[in-house]
Scaffold this motif. Structure first.
Motif, PDB file in Angstrom:
ATOM      1  N   ASP A 145      -1.611   1.885 -12.075  1.00 23.56           N
ATOM      2  CA  ASP A 145      -1.620   3.299 -12.499  1.00 23.56           C
ATOM      3  C   ASP A 145      -1.390   4.226 -11.308  1.00 23.56           C
ATOM      4  OD1 ASP A 145      -4.220   2.785 -15.010  1.00 23.56           O
ATOM      5  OD2 ASP A 145      -2.036   2.465 -15.054  1.00 23.56           O
ATOM      6  N   ARG A 146      -2.140   3.963 -10.207  1.00 24.07           N
ATOM      7  CA  ARG A 146      -1.958   4.819  -9.023  1.00 24.07           C
ATOM      8  C   ARG A 146      -0.547   4.669  -8.475  1.00 24.07           C
ATOM      9  NH1 ARG A 146      -7.607   3.746  -7.538  1.00 24.07           N
ATOM     10  NH2 ARG A 146      -7.136   1.975  -6.215  1.00 24.07           N
ATOM     11  N   ALA A 147      -0.022   3.447  -8.545  1.00 26.52           N
ATOM     12  CA  ALA A 147       1.322   3.196  -8.000  1.00 26.52           C
ATOM     13  C   ALA A 147       2.376   3.902  -8.843  1.00 26.52           C
ATOM     14  CB  ALA A 147       1.586   1.702  -7.953  1.00 26.52           C
ATOM     15  N   GLU A 148       2.248   3.810 -10.171  1.00 25.72           N
ATOM     16  CA  GLU A 148       3.245   4.459 -11.053  1.00 25.72           C
ATOM     17  C   GLU A 148       3.179   5.979 -10.889  1.00 25.72           C
ATOM     18  OE1 GLU A 148       5.076   1.062 -13.054  1.00 25.72           O
ATOM     19  OE2 GLU A 148       5.626   3.106 -12.464  1.00 25.72           O
ATOM     20  N   GLU A 149       1.949   6.497 -10.706  1.00 22.26           N
ATOM     21  CA  GLU A 149       1.810   7.952 -10.502  1.00 22.26           C
ATOM     22  C   GLU A 149       2.516   8.370  -9.207  1.00 22.26           C
ATOM     23  OE1 GLU A 149      -2.251   9.296 -10.302  1.00 22.26           O
ATOM     24  OE2 GLU A 149      -1.671  11.366  -9.850  1.00 22.26           O
ATOM     25  N   ALA A 150       2.292   7.598  -8.161  1.00 24.28           N
ATOM     26  CA  ALA A 150       2.937   7.917  -6.873  1.00 24.28           C
ATOM     27  C   ALA A 150       4.450   7.790  -6.998  1.00 24.28           C
ATOM     28  CB  ALA A 150       2.415   6.982  -5.780  1.00 24.28           C
ATOM     29  N   ALA A 151       4.904   6.758  -7.705  1.00 27.28           N
ATOM     30  CA  ALA A 151       6.358   6.552  -7.860  1.00 27.28           C
ATOM     31  C   ALA A 151       6.986   7.736  -8.599  1.00 27.28           C
ATOM     32  CB  ALA A 151       6.623   5.248  -8.596  1.00 27.28           C
ATOM     33  N   GLY A 152       6.296   8.206  -9.635  1.00 33.73           N
ATOM     34  CA  GLY A 152       6.809   9.356 -10.384  1.00 33.73           C
ATOM     35  C   GLY A 152       6.924  10.582  -9.492  1.00 33.73           C
ATOM     36  N   GLN A 153       5.918  10.806  -8.678  1.00 30.21           N
ATOM     37  CA  GLN A 153       5.950  11.962  -7.757  1.00 30.21           C
ATOM     38  C   GLN A 153       7.096  11.812  -6.742  1.00 30.21           C
ATOM     39  OE1 GLN A 153       2.080  11.663  -6.003  1.00 30.21           O
ATOM     40  NE2 GLN A 153       0.999  12.568  -7.758  1.00 30.21           N
ATOM     41  N   LEU A 154       7.257  10.576  -6.249  1.00 29.31           N
ATOM     42  CA  LEU A 154       8.320  10.352  -5.245  1.00 29.31           C
ATOM     43  C   LEU A 154       9.694  10.610  -5.845  1.00 29.31           C
ATOM     44  CD1 LEU A 154       6.933   7.121  -3.522  1.00 29.31           C
ATOM     45  CD2 LEU A 154       7.274   9.337  -2.420  1.00 29.31           C
ATOM     46  N   ARG A 155       9.896  10.153  -7.089  1.00 26.38           N
ATOM     47  CA  ARG A 155      11.204  10.360  -7.725  1.00 26.38           C
ATOM     48  C   ARG A 155      11.455  11.854  -7.925  1.00 26.38           C
ATOM     49  NH1 ARG A 155       9.235   5.897 -11.087  1.00 26.38           N
ATOM     50  NH2 ARG A 155      10.207   3.931 -10.410  1.00 26.38           N
ATOM     51  N   ARG A 156      10.400  12.580  -8.339  1.00 22.57           N
ATOM     52  CA  ARG A 156      10.561  14.033  -8.543  1.00 22.57           C
ATOM     53  C   ARG A 156      10.862  14.735  -7.222  1.00 22.57           C
ATOM     54  NH1 ARG A 156       6.570  12.911 -12.190  1.00 22.57           N
ATOM     55  NH2 ARG A 156       4.808  13.438 -10.839  1.00 22.57           N
ATOM     56  N   GLU A 157      10.136  14.342  -6.179  1.00 19.47           N
ATOM     57  CA  GLU A 157      10.354  14.970  -4.858  1.00 19.47           C
ATOM     58  C   GLU A 157      11.773  14.727  -4.372  1.00 19.47           C
ATOM     59  OE1 GLU A 157       5.715  14.190  -3.451  1.00 19.47           O
ATOM     60  OE2 GLU A 157       7.353  13.289  -2.326  1.00 19.47           O
ATOM     61  N   LEU A 158      12.283  13.511  -4.622  1.00 18.31           N
ATOM     62  CA  LEU A 158      13.639  13.183  -4.159  1.00 18.31           C
ATOM     63  C   LEU A 158      14.654  14.071  -4.868  1.00 18.31           C
ATOM     64  CD1 LEU A 158      15.101  11.097  -2.267  1.00 18.31           C
ATOM     65  CD2 LEU A 158      15.594   9.814  -4.334  1.00 18.31           C
ATOM     66  N   CYS A 159      14.448  14.258  -6.171  1.00 20.34           N
ATOM     67  CA  CYS A 159      15.378  15.122  -6.934  1.00 20.34           C
ATOM     68  C   CYS A 159      15.280  16.552  -6.413  1.00 20.34           C
ATOM     69  CB  CYS A 159      15.043  15.097  -8.424  1.00 20.34           C
ATOM     70  SG  CYS A 159      15.416  13.523  -9.178  1.00 20.34           S
ATOM     71  N   GLY A 161       0.818  -1.214   0.000  1.00 20.70           N
ATOM     72  CA  GLY A 161       0.000   0.000   0.000  1.00 20.70           C
ATOM     73  C   GLY A 161       0.843   1.252   0.000  1.00 20.70           C
ATOM     74  N   ALA A 162       1.900   1.295  -0.806  1.00 24.10           N
ATOM     75  CA  ALA A 162       2.874   2.406  -0.776  1.00 24.10           C
ATOM     76  C   ALA A 162       2.499   3.545  -1.715  1.00 24.10           C
ATOM     77  CB  ALA A 162       4.260   1.883  -1.125  1.00 24.10           C
ATOM     78  N   ASN A 163       1.351   3.496  -2.369  1.00 21.39           N
ATOM     79  CA  ASN A 163       0.982   4.570  -3.298  1.00 21.39           C
ATOM     80  C   ASN A 163       0.175   5.677  -2.639  1.00 21.39           C
ATOM     81  OD1 ASN A 163      -1.099   2.262  -3.474  1.00 21.39           O
ATOM     82  ND2 ASN A 163      -2.249   4.080  -4.085  1.00 21.39           N
ATOM     83  N   SER A 164      -0.130   5.535  -1.348  1.00 16.75           N
ATOM     84  CA  SER A 164      -1.019   6.508  -0.705  1.00 16.75           C
ATOM     85  C   SER A 164      -0.645   6.681   0.764  1.00 16.75           C
ATOM     86  CB  SER A 164      -2.470   6.019  -0.811  1.00 16.75           C
ATOM     87  OG  SER A 164      -3.347   6.826  -0.070  1.00 16.75           O
ATOM     88  N   GLY A 165      -0.983   7.833   1.308  1.00 18.12           N
ATOM     89  CA  GLY A 165      -0.938   8.040   2.760  1.00 18.12           C
ATOM     90  C   GLY A 165       0.365   7.650   3.428  1.00 18.12           C
ATOM     91  N   LEU A 166       0.226   6.821   4.458  1.00 21.67           N
ATOM     92  CA  LEU A 166       1.391   6.442   5.275  1.00 21.67           C
ATOM     93  C   LEU A 166       2.415   5.639   4.483  1.00 21.67           C
ATOM     94  CD1 LEU A 166      -0.498   5.556   8.542  1.00 21.67           C
ATOM     95  CD2 LEU A 166       1.350   7.219   8.370  1.00 21.67           C
ATOM     96  N   GLY A 167       1.919   4.718   3.633  1.00 27.07           N
ATOM     97  CA  GLY A 167       2.851   3.902   2.865  1.00 27.07           C
ATOM     98  C   GLY A 167       3.679   4.745   1.920  1.00 27.07           C
ATOM     99  N   ARG A 168       3.046   5.731   1.300  1.00 27.08           N
ATOM    100  CA  ARG A 168       3.762   6.615   0.385  1.00 27.08           C
ATOM    101  C   ARG A 168       4.796   7.442   1.129  1.00 27.08           C
ATOM    102  NH1 ARG A 168       4.067  11.478  -1.590  1.00 27.08           N
ATOM    103  NH2 ARG A 168       3.944  11.989  -3.818  1.00 27.08           N
ATOM    104  N   ALA A 169       4.407   7.955   2.291  1.00 26.59           N
ATOM    105  CA  ALA A 169       5.342   8.771   3.094  1.00 26.59           C
ATOM    106  C   ALA A 169       6.491   7.922   3.618  1.00 26.59           C
ATOM    107  CB  ALA A 169       4.593   9.429   4.252  1.00 26.59           C
ATOM    108  N   THR A 170       6.183   6.673   3.981  1.00 26.37           N
ATOM    109  CA  THR A 170       7.236   5.754   4.451  1.00 26.37           C
ATOM    110  C   THR A 170       8.222   5.472   3.321  1.00 26.37           C
ATOM    111  OG1 THR A 170       5.630   4.738   5.968  1.00 26.37           O
ATOM    112  CG2 THR A 170       7.655   3.491   5.515  1.00 26.37           C
ATOM    113  N   ALA A 171       7.694   5.272   2.131  1.00 24.41           N
ATOM    114  CA  ALA A 171       8.554   5.026   0.967  1.00 24.41           C
ATOM    115  C   ALA A 171       9.466   6.228   0.726  1.00 24.41           C
ATOM    116  CB  ALA A 171       7.695   4.752  -0.270  1.00 24.41           C
ATOM    117  N   ALA A 172       8.900   7.427   0.819  1.00 22.60           N
ATOM    118  CA  ALA A 172       9.695   8.652   0.580  1.00 22.60           C
ATOM    119  C   ALA A 172      10.833   8.756   1.595  1.00 22.60           C
ATOM    120  CB  ALA A 172       8.789   9.877   0.678  1.00 22.60           C
ATOM    121  N   GLU A 173      10.524   8.468   2.848  1.00 24.54           N
ATOM    122  CA  GLU A 173      11.547   8.587   3.899  1.00 24.54           C
ATOM    123  C   GLU A 173      12.654   7.554   3.696  1.00 24.54           C
ATOM    124  OE1 GLU A 173      10.734  11.710   5.197  1.00 24.54           O
ATOM    125  OE2 GLU A 173      11.278  10.870   7.138  1.00 24.54           O
TER     126      GLU A 173
END
Ligand SMILES: NC(=O)C1=CN([C@@H]2O[C@H](COP(=O)(O)OP(=O)(O)OC[C@H]3O[C@@H](n4cnc5c(N)ncnc54)[C@H](OP(=O)(O)O)[C@@H]3O)[C@@H](O)[C@H]2O)C=CC1
Ligand SMILES: CC1=C(/C=C/C(C)=C/C=C/C(C)=C/C=O)C(C)(C)CCC1
Length: 336
Positions: free
Chosen positions: A78-92, A50-62
């Protein structure tokens, strides 16, 4: 009626003032324990459900920021790839460690499909993991569903019990060999303090006789804790630890099944903005249990805000935990 209206308005005003105090005066992100130093997770593989939303997404980012290779186990690609794209951009944008710097490279993100409401999907996911992944250092059982209308999973389980407990039960058991060969390794289970209102009714685990969406959620969260304690007992001596946590009340999509009248929704939004944790704040205990040297070797414990918390006796009942384990093995078809 006038008094109620005034009271509601005062509450909203109080919330707005609190919001100002919390959001603009205090630190922008509340990272407990410093959030770990960059590079801490370099070379480690972490699976988060459940890493595309909420706590899982924030945990992945950290964990990405700490240099981990993060596998996002999500049901909707689709939701997962969208979240992954956002995470990669945020990291950069956050200026993650320069590749090759002494702080270690920024992490890597991988998306894999996993629907915890389907044992077939869980088995297929684990087969792919065992074929493709040489190691698994941390498994974070994060995905969850909260107070949905009565529904059953593909395999006929009550949806909250099926997704929050049984799906993760099978997933964890099928990945245990990889976790053991990657030891020292860790399992982190995201439960909730709402476990206190749950009970394991072995006569009607799928709530076919009667359905109360709140009790069923609490039952699934109590099951998370009982599972953690029984698993910790079975993992003694393997150098694989497992701990469980309550993240706090966090502003995520979990409340999607709560129907709020349109007129009061703005008030609820304001209240949640003022009083709920942000996902990054809520993710801190998951990140801590996944990465901190402070809990190396600690197993079978329940945490909140990165500190061990006392459990109610019903969550420490070893006979219930063992009985739940045995019944769960039968329900998910783990052959002895
Ligand atoms: N928010 C809070 O206040 C609290 C949350 N928790 C726990 O935190 C965890 C994370 O929830 P939170 O981030 O708040 O909520 P969100 O709804 O934002 O995230 C839940 C995640 O679980 C995924 N999920 C749901 N069903 C399935 C399924 N069948 N298979 C795979 N993934 C699935 C969702 O996927 P999708 O996006 O496709 O729906 C989503 O990625 C849950 O276990 C919850 O019980 C505990 C205490 C408080
Ligand atoms: C954020 C938010 C909502 C409430 C969500 C809630 C109340 C979630 C609570 C989850 C808990 C307590 C889980 C415990 O394990 C509303 C009102 C749906 C709409 C406005 C935004």
């Amino acid at each position: 009626m006038a008094i109620a209206t005034v009271a509601a308005l005062l509450a909203a005003l109080g919330g707005a003032l609190w919001l100002a105090a919390r959001r603009f005066v205090g630190p922008s992100v509340q990272r407990l324990h410093g959030g770990g130093k960059s590079g801490l997770m370099h070379g480690k593989t972490v699976l988060i459900t459940g890493a595309n939303s909420g706590l899982g997404r924030a945990t992945a980012a950290e964990l990405l920021r700490l240099g981990a290779r993060v596998i996002m186990g999500c049901r909707d690609r689709d939701r997962a790839e969208e979240a992954a794209g956002q995470l990669r951009r945020e990291l950069c944008q956050a200026g993650g460690p320069e590749p090759g710097s002494d702080a270690g490279e920024a992490g890597e993100l991988v998306v894999k499909e996993l629907d915890l409401a389907s044992l077939r999907s869980v088995r297929a996911f684990c087969q792919e993991m065992l074929q493709e992944e040489p190691r698994l250092d941390v498994l974070i059982n994060n995905a969850g569903i909260f107070q949905c209308p009565y529904m059953k999973t593909e395999d006929g389980f009550e949806m909250q019990f099926g997704v929050n407990h049984l799906g993760h039960f099978l997933l964890t058991n099928l990945l245990l060999g990889l976790l053991k060969s990657s030891a020292p390794s860790r399992i982190v289970v995201v439960s909730s303090k709402l476990y206190k209102y749950g009970d394991i009714n072995f006569e009607d685990l799928n709530s076919e006789q009667s359905y109360n969406k709140s009790f069923c959620y609490s039952r699934s969260k109590l099951a998370n804790i009982l599972f953690t304690r029984e698993l910790a007992r079975r993992l003694e001596g393997t150098n694989v630890t497992v701990n469980v946590l309550h993240p706090g009340i966090v502003r995520t999509n979990l409340g999607r099944h709560i129907h709020i009248p349109l007129l009061v929704k703005p008030l609820f939004n304001l209240v949640s903005w003022a009083f709920f944790k942000t996902p990054v704040e809520g993710a801190q205990t998951s990140v801590y249990l996944a990465s901190s040297p402070e809990v190396e070797g600690v197993s079978g414990k329940y945490f909140g805000d990165c500190k061990e918390v006392e459990l109610l006796p019903k969550a420490m009942d070893e006979s219930v935990a063992r009985k739940l384990w045995d019944i769960s093995e039968v329900m998910v078809g783990i052959l002895k």
